[in-house]
Design a protein around this motif. Structure first.
Motif, short mmCIF file in Angstrom:
data_model
loop_
_atom_site.label_atom_id
_atom_site.label_comp_id
_atom_site.label_asym_id
_atom_site.label_seq_id
_atom_site.Cartn_x
_atom_site.Cartn_y
_atom_site.Cartn_z
N GLN A 12 0.85 -1.19 0.00
CA GLN A 12 0.00 0.00 0.00
C GLN A 12 0.88 1.23 0.00
O GLN A 12 1.98 1.22 0.55
CB GLN A 12 -0.96 0.01 1.19
CG GLN A 12 -0.50 0.74 2.40
CD GLN A 12 -1.54 0.75 3.52
OE1 GLN A 12 -2.42 -0.08 3.59
NE2 GLN A 12 -1.39 1.70 4.40
N GLY A 13 0.41 2.26 -0.66
CA GLY A 13 1.11 3.53 -0.69
C GLY A 13 2.05 3.67 -1.86
O GLY A 13 2.44 2.70 -2.51
N VAL A 14 2.41 4.94 -2.13
CA VAL A 14 3.33 5.25 -3.21
C VAL A 14 4.60 5.87 -2.64
O VAL A 14 5.70 5.39 -2.88
CB VAL A 14 2.68 6.20 -4.25
CG1 VAL A 14 3.67 6.59 -5.32
CG2 VAL A 14 1.45 5.55 -4.86
N LEU A 15 4.47 6.94 -1.86
CA LEU A 15 5.63 7.56 -1.22
C LEU A 15 5.92 6.93 0.14
O LEU A 15 7.05 6.59 0.46
CB LEU A 15 5.42 9.07 -1.06
CG LEU A 15 5.37 9.86 -2.37
CD1 LEU A 15 5.09 11.32 -2.10
CD2 LEU A 15 6.67 9.70 -3.14
N ASN A 16 4.89 6.80 0.94
CA ASN A 16 5.01 6.11 2.22
C ASN A 16 4.50 4.69 2.00
O ASN A 16 3.29 4.46 1.95
CB ASN A 16 4.20 6.82 3.31
CG ASN A 16 4.71 8.22 3.55
OD1 ASN A 16 5.91 8.44 3.61
ND2 ASN A 16 3.82 9.17 3.67
N VAL A 17 5.42 3.77 1.85
CA VAL A 17 5.08 2.42 1.41
C VAL A 17 5.09 1.44 2.58
O VAL A 17 5.99 1.48 3.43
CB VAL A 17 6.08 1.95 0.33
CG1 VAL A 17 5.79 0.53 -0.11
CG2 VAL A 17 6.05 2.89 -0.87
N ALA A 18 4.10 0.58 2.61
CA ALA A 18 4.05 -0.53 3.56
C ALA A 18 3.83 -1.80 2.75
O ALA A 18 2.91 -1.86 1.93
CB ALA A 18 2.93 -0.34 4.57
N LYS A 19 4.68 -2.79 2.96
CA LYS A 19 4.56 -4.06 2.25
C LYS A 19 4.64 -5.20 3.25
O LYS A 19 5.37 -5.11 4.24
CB LYS A 19 5.69 -4.23 1.23
CG LYS A 19 5.67 -3.23 0.12
CD LYS A 19 6.79 -3.46 -0.88
CE LYS A 19 6.72 -2.42 -1.98
NZ LYS A 19 7.66 -2.70 -3.05
N ILE A 20 3.92 -6.27 2.97
CA ILE A 20 4.06 -7.50 3.74
C ILE A 20 4.78 -8.49 2.85
O ILE A 20 4.38 -8.72 1.70
CB ILE A 20 2.71 -8.05 4.21
CG1 ILE A 20 2.06 -7.05 5.17
CG2 ILE A 20 2.90 -9.41 4.89
CD1 ILE A 20 0.69 -7.43 5.65
N VAL A 21 5.85 -9.04 3.38
CA VAL A 21 6.70 -9.97 2.65
C VAL A 21 6.71 -11.28 3.43
O VAL A 21 6.83 -11.28 4.66
CB VAL A 21 8.14 -9.41 2.53
CG1 VAL A 21 9.03 -10.37 1.78
CG2 VAL A 21 8.12 -8.06 1.85
N VAL A 22 6.58 -12.41 2.73
CA VAL A 22 6.56 -13.72 3.37
C VAL A 22 7.80 -14.51 2.95
O VAL A 22 8.14 -14.57 1.77
CB VAL A 22 5.28 -14.51 2.99
CG1 VAL A 22 5.32 -15.92 3.57
CG2 VAL A 22 4.04 -13.78 3.47
N ASP A 23 8.46 -15.09 3.94
CA ASP A 23 9.59 -16.00 3.70
C ASP A 23 9.00 -17.34 3.30
O ASP A 23 8.28 -17.98 4.07
CB ASP A 23 10.40 -16.13 4.99
CG ASP A 23 11.62 -17.03 4.85
OD1 ASP A 23 11.62 -17.92 3.97
OD2 ASP A 23 12.56 -16.86 5.63
#
Length: 62
Positions: A12-23
């Motif tokens: 979510q977001g363009v400048l202030n980005v939050a991502k969920i990454v899974v191992d």
């Protein structure tokens, strides 16, 4: 080609980005956050209400 170790499952977001990454080997979920892309980046394990890491079921192996 080998399967990627980490996969992005949410963003979510363009400048202030939050991502969920899974191992994909352990299933552990991480939150990756950045502020305006040049100000810095942070990575932390996502935890549930019990304080334990959030784990997505995944197939282990090669």
């Amino acid at each position: 080609m080998a399967k990627d170790r980490f996969v992005e499952v949410y963003s979510q977001g363009v400048l202030n980005v939050a991502k969920i990454v899974v191992d994909t080997k352990t299933g552990v979920n991480y939150l990756l956050g950045s502020h305006e892309k040049q100000m810095g980046t942070g990575l932390t394990v996502l935890v549930g209400p019990d304080g334990k890491p959030i784990v997505t079921p995944c197939q282990t192996g090669t």
